[in-house]
Scaffold this active site. Structure first.
Site, PDB file in Angstrom:
ATOM      1  N   SER A   1      49.676  36.148  80.811  1.00  0.00           N
ATOM      2  CA  SER A   1      50.305  36.780  79.666  1.00  0.00           C
ATOM      3  C   SER A   1      49.275  37.440  78.774  1.00  0.00           C
ATOM      4  CB  SER A   1      51.055  35.737  78.857  1.00  0.00           C
ATOM      5  OG  SER A   1      50.124  34.851  78.274  1.00  0.00           O
ATOM      6  N   LYS A   2      49.778  38.336  77.963  1.00  0.00           N
ATOM      7  CA  LYS A   2      48.919  38.908  76.938  1.00  0.00           C
ATOM      8  C   LYS A   2      48.541  37.760  76.022  1.00  0.00           C
ATOM      9  CE  LYS A   2      50.702  43.381  77.419  1.00  0.00           C
ATOM     10  NZ  LYS A   2      50.854  44.710  76.917  1.00  0.00           N
ATOM     11  N   ARG A   3      47.669  37.987  75.104  1.00  0.00           N
ATOM     12  CA  ARG A   3      47.157  36.896  74.256  1.00  0.00           C
ATOM     13  C   ARG A   3      46.018  36.190  74.974  1.00  0.00           C
ATOM     14  NH1 ARG A   3      47.833  37.961  69.694  1.00  0.00           N
ATOM     15  NH2 ARG A   3      45.768  37.119  69.827  1.00  0.00           N
TER      16      ARG A   3
END
Length: 468
Positions: free
Chosen positions: A227-229
């Site tokens: 995921s992004k982050r």
RNA sequence: GGCCCCAUCGACUAGUGGUUAGGUCAUCACCCUUUCAAGGUGGUAGCACGGGUUCGAAUCCCGUUGGGGUCACCA
């Protein structure tokens, strides 16, 4: 031979999540990777439109059918009511699930038909839910995981049509997959839990379900879903860093798939992958996206890529650089294919990305702006300027400026003085390149050319001086 | 928490009842070498645990533990 068609369908049924140009970017990124759709909004095809927001009437018709067949029903519950119900169930230690307030009497619920009609006539916004049968077992054979079974009592009455008239993913995708005659649905494992809803829909319509394969997830370093982050996720991020389609495709293919049968091959071209890939050899466990191996693969491709291909790829980058910074050598020379090919051959085992042929190898195009302090400290002694000046005049008078001739000249120069070649080699490198590392010095000097080398040696002496 | 999926070196994986558990990346050492790379050689490192089944389990079954996914009028 053609094994299959690849279709891109845009699933834009959530109006609140519209992103400008997302569709175009998606397709162009795939094309960058060498994956060209046979059918898509941009490529056409016989099963269009390929954008779900343009197929609304289709979904409405099928929804009507479900309603008539009593496999779906209207629901007028507001999101506040739903939330309230959820909280109540949670408090009672129950699994949150729609309480079927609006399930009609004739479908086994408590809501009188008249009440539903009334709401409908009043024009109260509603949603259409599928009626999931109680306590039936839903079973299917996943191409990767084998048999998987669900109990219908654990699944909720999924919303099929939203109050804005758009279908949900679950509804639209089943209808489209059928209408577009998809034979195989290959998707991420995160979709596995919604299989029963989809299967039930196929059953409601009396359609034969396609084959399903749920791919293992790509994971972050901590093994959570990518995921992004947590660093870069989008292909665009890797394009920006300079990774090539060859390496990305190769790397991702290896995440979850392997040739098996004792194969030890790591580098696969797209053609090989097309020929060798099979769902049977896809693993079931999630795979951590480990950039280090990607880096290694990128280098493998740089080492073997035809020189002309690299040259044509880096030339635009160089031209841009030359516009922005002053340079000393004739432009025709340093932008010629012959010159660039020499640079590529000297540097290809030392760069990580193609763009580094310009940045990391900048001294082939620009005079050094500074000299690596550590290298100077280590190699630039007080007698160096004198020696360098003397050697420069030797080079000046030599007619042959080939690598071998330079090497011979340097050795002949240094030997009578009882010095090792290294004493001069390093300062020469520093003065001409500004850094303490790089390709074979003699070959590097040959490529730079006599004039440039002598000029840079003089400039180096002036600028570094006796400082060390 | 319910449901579902998964489990071999740090990472990606081979393995389908009998192997000194193999390969790649990373890492370490050495060699090569004017530097940096590249290359070569070698090393460290793994079957989550417990029960079965079997003459024999990484491999088959059950359980435990652990990890992940999913439980929206998002996909």
């Amino acid at each position: 031979m053609r094994y299959s068609d690849f279709v891109i369908r845009i699933e834009d049924t959530d109006q609140s999540r519209k992103v400008e140009d997302a569709e175009k970017n998606l397709i162009s990124t795939l094309e960058w990777a060498g994956i060209i759709p046979d059918e898509s909004p941009l490529h056409g095809g016989n099963y269009g439109p390929y954008v779900q927001s343009q197929r609304l009437s289709i979904y409405r018709d099928y929804c009507t059918q479900l309603l008539e067949d009593k496999n779906a029903y209207y629901c007028f519950s507001t999101s506040e009511e739903l939330e309230e119900n959820r909280q109540l169930q949670l408090k009672q230690g129950l699994q949150p699930k729609y309480n079927r307030t609006w399930l009609p009497e004739e479908m086994g619920g408590n809501m009188p038909e008249s009440e539903i009609r009334k709401k409908l006539d009043e024009g109260v916004p509603y949603v259409v839910r599928m009626k999931v049968p109680d306590y039936v077992s839903v079973w299917f054979e996943d191409l990767i995981r084998g048999p998987v079974e669900f109990d219908s009592s654990t699944i909720d009455d999924q919303v099929l049509m939203k109050s804005d008239g758009f279908p949900t993913y679950h509804f639209a995708s089943v209808i489209d997959d059928h209408l577009m005659e998809f034979t195989h649905i290959i998707r991420g494992e995160e979709w596995l839990p919604s299989m029963p809803k989809h299967l039930l829909l196929y059953e409601f319509f009396g359609w034969e379900a396609p084959k399903f394969a749920h791919l293992p997830l790509l994971l972050n370093a901590d093994r959570s879903k990518l995921s992004k982050r947590q660093g870069d996720v989008a292909v665009e991020d890797y394009i920006r860093k300079g990774f090539s389609p060859d390496a990305i495709v190769n790397f991702v293919a290896l995440l979850g798939w392997n040739e098996g049968e004792g194969s030890e091959q790591e580098v696969f071209s797209m053609d090989e992958l097309i020929q060798k890939f099979s769902l049977e050899r896809v693993g079931r466990a999630g795979a951590v996206f480990n950039v280090e191996k990607l880096n290694w693969l990128e280098k493998q491709y740089i080492k073997t890529r035809p020189v002309e291909r690299i040259v044509s790829a880096i030339k635009p980058l160089l031209l841009k650089e030359l516009q922005e910074k002053p340079f000393e050598m004739p432009e025709e020379r340093i932008t010629s294919d012959a010159y660039l090919e020499q640079v590529v051959d000297l540097m290809r085992e030392r760069v990580n990305y193609e763009h580094e042929f310009v940045t990391y190898s900048n001294y082939f195009f620009f005079e050094p702006e500074s000299y690596d302090a550590e290298a100077v400290e280590k190699r630039w002694t007080s007698e160096i300027p004198g020696l360098l000046r003397e050697f420069a005049s030797v080079l000046e008078s030599s007619e042959d400026f080939g690598a071998e001739a330079i090497e011979a000249a340097l050795k002949a120069f240094v030997a009578p003085k009882g010095l090792k070649p290294a004493v001069l080699i390093h300062p020469l490198r520093i003065a001409t390149s500004g850094v303490g590392f790089g390709p074979s010095l003699y070959h590097m000097l040959e490529v730079l050319g006599k004039e440039t080398v002598i000029r840079r040696v003089q400039r180096g002496i002036e600028r570094i001086g006796q400082s060390a």
